[in-house]
Design an enzyme around this catalytic site. Structure first.
Site, PDB file in Angstrom:
ATOM      1  N   TYR A  14     -16.639  34.000  53.474  1.00 10.77           N
ATOM      2  CA  TYR A  14     -15.849  34.572  52.376  1.00 10.77           C
ATOM      3  C   TYR A  14     -15.246  33.479  51.495  1.00 10.77           C
ATOM      4  CZ  TYR A  14     -16.125  39.160  54.603  1.00 10.77           C
ATOM      5  OH  TYR A  14     -16.576  40.339  55.130  1.00 10.77           O
ATOM      6  N   GLU A 170     -12.608  48.562  65.656  1.00 10.24           N
ATOM      7  CA  GLU A 170     -13.655  49.048  64.750  1.00 10.24           C
ATOM      8  C   GLU A 170     -14.990  49.174  65.477  1.00 10.24           C
ATOM      9  OE1 GLU A 170     -12.269  48.091  60.290  1.00 10.24           O
ATOM     10  OE2 GLU A 170     -13.431  46.486  61.229  1.00 10.24           O
ATOM     11  N   ASP A 297     -11.091  30.574  58.371  1.00  7.65           N
ATOM     12  CA  ASP A 297     -10.695  30.512  59.773  1.00  7.65           C
ATOM     13  C   ASP A 297     -10.279  29.124  60.244  1.00  7.65           C
ATOM     14  OD1 ASP A 297     -11.205  33.204  60.081  1.00  7.65           O
ATOM     15  OD2 ASP A 297     -13.241  32.925  60.824  1.00  7.65           O
ATOM     16  N   GLN A 314      -9.569  38.933  53.435  1.00  5.55           N
ATOM     17  CA  GLN A 314      -8.746  39.055  52.239  1.00  5.55           C
ATOM     18  C   GLN A 314      -8.116  37.713  51.863  1.00  5.55           C
ATOM     19  OE1 GLN A 314      -4.828  41.718  50.807  1.00  5.55           O
ATOM     20  NE2 GLN A 314      -5.749  42.013  52.811  1.00  5.55           N
ATOM     21  N   LYS A 373     -11.069  52.216  52.792  1.00  3.20           N
ATOM     22  CA  LYS A 373     -11.894  51.167  53.401  1.00  3.20           C
ATOM     23  C   LYS A 373     -13.165  50.966  52.572  1.00  3.20           C
ATOM     24  CE  LYS A 373     -13.336  48.519  56.935  1.00  3.20           C
ATOM     25  NZ  LYS A 373     -12.686  47.266  57.359  1.00  3.20           N
TER      26      LYS A 373
END
Length: 396
Positions: A14, A170, A297, A314, A373
């Protein structure tokens, strides 16, 4: 520094992909050479991986060819694996060569955090890449086939998921949707199938409102998920897991979702890191390195209350945008911009048509949250690939 500075971005997650896309817009022609390095020629949407892992979506929907996202005239792409970062010589060592840099962006992504639990690395599966979710999906189907050949082995139909954070919840939601279909396909009695979610913390989905957590657990329990909260896993073995209570759960499928740490390459590069994550400055730079930016991360920033921001997609996206701005500012000698995370909302899916979330200060659940979502997913696709990518990848 060379006449035209070279920016090297390692990792197309991301943060890395947003940095690359933004640099295409921020930089003028011949202002800098930009190189993106990634071990795959595709970017994968990490927040989608729980679906193909369970078998409820096609893995192709979670991946996007990098060539479709970047302008090859503005960003050079190298498909290779990074084996070392030499910050002293300002080089990125690859498995098939080396690349020098003037500015480096580290967005290598995380690795499963096992917290030293014996056997997890050896025997547990993890949802971390397209290849890993392909394996998990095929493994689950194989367990049903094996059971039909030996119906005394109930451990083939017992699925243990370690961790009740975002990914764990999830995944069990999708798995609970998928397994009844496999029961029908393989003519297996659904009452024999168990999905057990084990969590060491005193609650599932830490950080969520207790009312929303209760709703999520009620929905998943109704789907057949068994929860074992406040129950640490002591050991993972070839035969299943041993809990801190001494109880053993026999299972041939253990999926670990209990935590993420930074990339070990960051620790080995000489940066000040804890569990592979570097406490970056307000401009996203590694301490003592004005030429190295760390995002995603592998980075950590703290809130005013002293707690770290969670390593979410995000935040990684927002870091990518700020990182691109600061790279351009560094090259031009302009003032850098401090990174200020904006948490716009958080939504966790619970399987088809169900989710919980917080948008602003409003709590949402059920179908409304599931739609939100979907909107969040569509927004990301639009950011990196515009309307064509939205139309191609949106799951109806």
């Amino acid at each position: 520094m060379s006449q035209i500075p070279r920016i090297v971005i390692v990792g197309a997650g991301y943060g890395g992909i947003v940095t690359s896309i933004r640099l295409q817009k921020e930089l003028n022609y011949n202002e800098a050479d930009v190189t993106l390095i990634n071990k795959h020629d595709y970017h994968y949407i990490t927040t989608h991986l729980h679906m193909p892992a369970a078998g409820t979506d096609d893995p192709k929907n979670a991946r996007v060819d990098i060539s479709k996202l970047i302008d090859e005239f503005k960003v050079d792409f190298i498909k290779s694996t990074v084996v070392e970062i030499n910050s002293e010589e300002k080089k990125v060592i690859l498995e098939d060569g080396a690349v020098s840099y003037d500015y480096l962006v580290i967005g290598l992504g995380g690795e499963p955090e096992t917290f030293g639990i014996p056997g997890l690395k050896e025997y547990a599966l993890s949802i971390r890449s397209i290849n890993s979710v392909n394996y998990i999906r095929e493994h689950i189907e194989y367990m049903f086939a094996k059971y039909k050949n030996d119906e005394s082995r109930k451990d083939y139909l017992t699925f243990v998921v370690g961790g009740s954070g975002f990914t764990g919840i999830e995944f069990v939601g999708e798995l609970a949707d998928r397994l009844p279909k496999l029961c029908n396909e393989f003519n297996v009695d659904p009452s024999l199938v168990r999905i057990i979610n084990v969590e060491a913390a005193p609650t599932a989905l830490p950080g969520f409102d207790p009312d929303l957590v209760k709703y999520a657990m009620d929905v998943l329990t109704e789907k057949g998920v068994e929860f074992m909260i406040s129950t640490p896993i002591k050991e993972c073995t070839p035969d299943g897991v041993i809990l801190a209570t001494g109880e053993e759960i026999k299972s041939q499928t253990v999926v670990w979702t209990g935590g993420i740490r930074g990339n070990s390459l960051v620790e080995n590069a000489g940066f000040e890191a804890v569990r592979g994550r570097v406490k970056v400055d307000e401009y996203l730079r590694a301490p003592g390195f004005d030429d190295v930016f760390i995002i995603g991360d592998c980075s950590v920033m703290f809130k005013e209350d002293g707690k770290p921001y969670p390593p979410t997609a995000q935040i990684a996206m927002q870091q990518g945008a700020t990182c691109a701005y600061n790279l351009a500012a560094s090259i031009r000698g302009d003032k850098l911009k401090a990174f200020k995370p904006q948490i716009k909302g958080t939504v966790a899916s619970l399987g088809k048509g169900e989710a919980i979330g917080v948008v602003g200060e409003k709590k949402i659940k059920g179908y409304t949250a599931a739609i939100m979502k979907k909107i969040i997913d569509i927004r990301y696709l639009y950011i990196i690939g515009g309307i064509p990518l939205v139309l191609k990848k949106t799951r109806l």
